[in-house]
Design a protein around this motif. Structure first.
Motif, PDB file in Angstrom:
ATOM      1  N   ASP A  92       0.942  -1.147   0.098  1.00 31.11           N
ATOM      2  CA  ASP A  92      -0.246   0.247  -0.002  1.00 31.11           C
ATOM      3  C   ASP A  92       0.905   1.387   0.124  1.00 31.11           C
ATOM      4  O   ASP A  92       0.741   2.347  -0.777  1.00 31.11           O
ATOM      5  N   ILE A  93       2.175   1.060   0.820  1.00 29.99           N
ATOM      6  CA  ILE A  93       2.793   2.411   0.752  1.00 29.99           C
ATOM      7  C   ILE A  93       3.510   2.409  -0.317  1.00 29.99           C
ATOM      8  O   ILE A  93       3.629   3.733  -1.203  1.00 29.99           O
ATOM      9  N   LYS A  94       3.947   1.527  -1.162  1.00 27.44           N
ATOM     10  CA  LYS A  94       4.597   1.510  -2.554  1.00 27.44           C
ATOM     11  C   LYS A  94       3.651   2.229  -3.498  1.00 27.44           C
ATOM     12  O   LYS A  94       3.983   3.008  -4.505  1.00 27.44           O
ATOM     13  N   LEU A 110      -0.717  12.333   0.442  1.00 25.17           N
ATOM     14  CA  LEU A 110       0.181  11.117   0.440  1.00 25.17           C
ATOM     15  C   LEU A 110       0.996  10.732   1.531  1.00 25.17           C
ATOM     16  O   LEU A 110       1.263   9.811   2.204  1.00 25.17           O
ATOM     17  N   GLN A 111       1.812  11.895   2.039  1.00 25.35           N
ATOM     18  CA  GLN A 111       2.817  11.622   3.067  1.00 25.35           C
ATOM     19  C   GLN A 111       1.935  11.215   4.350  1.00 25.35           C
ATOM     20  O   GLN A 111       2.359  10.597   5.322  1.00 25.35           O
ATOM     21  N   LEU A 112       0.800  11.994   4.714  1.00 26.77           N
ATOM     22  CA  LEU A 112      -0.184  11.646   5.722  1.00 26.77           C
ATOM     23  C   LEU A 112      -0.488  10.127   5.558  1.00 26.77           C
ATOM     24  O   LEU A 112      -0.413   9.446   6.819  1.00 26.77           O
ATOM     25  N   ASP A 113      -0.823   9.868   4.552  1.00 26.36           N
ATOM     26  CA  ASP A 113      -1.363   8.174   4.281  1.00 26.36           C
ATOM     27  C   ASP A 113      -0.307   7.337   4.534  1.00 26.36           C
ATOM     28  O   ASP A 113      -0.491   6.291   5.450  1.00 26.36           O
ATOM     29  N   ILE A 114       0.973   7.559   3.894  1.00 28.37           N
ATOM     30  CA  ILE A 114       1.926   6.799   4.234  1.00 28.37           C
ATOM     31  C   ILE A 114       2.619   6.972   5.824  1.00 28.37           C
ATOM     32  O   ILE A 114       2.950   5.714   6.264  1.00 28.37           O
ATOM     33  N   LYS A 115       2.323   7.846   6.195  1.00 29.81           N
ATOM     34  CA  LYS A 115       2.736   8.006   7.790  1.00 29.81           C
ATOM     35  C   LYS A 115       1.709   7.186   8.518  1.00 29.81           C
ATOM     36  O   LYS A 115       2.429   6.495   9.532  1.00 29.81           O
TER      37      LYS A 115
END
Length: 277
Positions: A92-94, A110-115
């Motif tokens: 999911d992160i990729k 996107l960075q919030l989702d990845i975090k």
């Protein structure tokens, strides 16, 4: 003529001894029928008793070892389930990183989702436990030892998580480096560390599969060894009920005949009184 010896009726004494032996045989057969055991005391079969007790002890230890094997399997299954989930989260992160290559993408979102995904992975590594034992953190790197045989030296050390925590920490640092003004290059740098973490997770899953195979083999061996030991103990200790019933009947009938003969032989010296008539 023995029948005319008044002081010592040797034939009656001989018959009495035979009766005593028959009674003892009857009692032994009846006891075996009652207990269903061929060996009820060490004197019944000294060597058989010693061998049987040794086999019983080994069977008990192997049963305990089999429980350990089962616990090891359960532990690995727990770790496998969490690592599989982590691998899906890495994917999911990729996917989010790939989305950052879209010029119209909102990098902040996107960075919030990845975090959020990274935090969940970190939480899994810190809190995945089996009976209060952490399975993926730094303490798991040294492995877990299980006794898998009757002897204390028969152990298996399971070490599948040696790089999980360390490679995650490197990826987490890159995740934390992402800010609301993150650029595409920052996401690319994260992907490099994420690939290393994914490789470590895949390697751990592969090791878990290998350990599961080994534990299955040990479980099969213990099943066979326990069954054979218990069969040997049964042959040594368990009574042949049909044979013991025959022995009991035979000795009982013999005892009745011997009792009658003792009575007759005990009366025989009275014949000497006819000489004084």
């Amino acid at each position: 003529m023995a029948g005319f010896r008044i002081a010592s009726n040797t034939t009656a004494l001989t018959a009495y001894n035979a009766l005593s032996k028959l009674n003892a045989q009857t009692e032994k057969a009846q006891l075996r029928l009652a207990t269903q055991k061929r060996i009820n005391s060490v004197s019944d079969d000294t060597s058989g008793f010693s061998i049987g007790k040794s086999l019983e002890a080994k069977a008990t230890l192997m049963k305990s070892a089999q429980k350990n094997v089962g616990s090891a399997k359960d532990m690995l299954a727990t770790a496998e389930g969490q690592l599989t989930s982590i691998r899906d989260q890495i994917t999911d992160i990729k996917a989010k990183i790939a989305d950052s290559g879209n010029a119209a993408a909102g990098l902040n979102s996107l960075q919030l989702d990845i975090k959020a995904l990274a935090d969940e992975i970190g939480n899994s590594i810190s809190n995945t436990k089996f009976n209060d034992t952490n399975l993926l953190g730094t303490t798991a790197a040294s492995g877990f030892a299980f006794q898998t045989g009757a002897a204390s030296t028969e152990t298996l050390t399971i070490d599948y998580a040696d790089n999980i925590a360390s490679t995650y920490n490197a990826s987490e640092a890159e995740v934390n480096a992402l800010t609301s003004s993150a650029a595409r290059a920052d996401f690319t740098a994260l992907e490099t560390n994420l690939n290393s973490f994914e490789t470590a997770v895949s390697a751990s899953l592969g090791k878990i599969g290998n350990y599961m195979q080994r534990l299955d083999a040990k479980d099969d061996f213990l099943n066979t060894a326990i069954a054979n030991s218990e069969a040997s103990v049964s042959r040594l200790f368990d009574a042949d009920m049909a044979m013991e019933q025959l022995n009991a009947t035979k000795s009982s009938i013999g005892g009745q005949a011997a009792t009658a003969m003792v009575a007759q032989l005990n009366f025989a010296p009275q014949q000497v009184m006819q000489l004084f008539g």
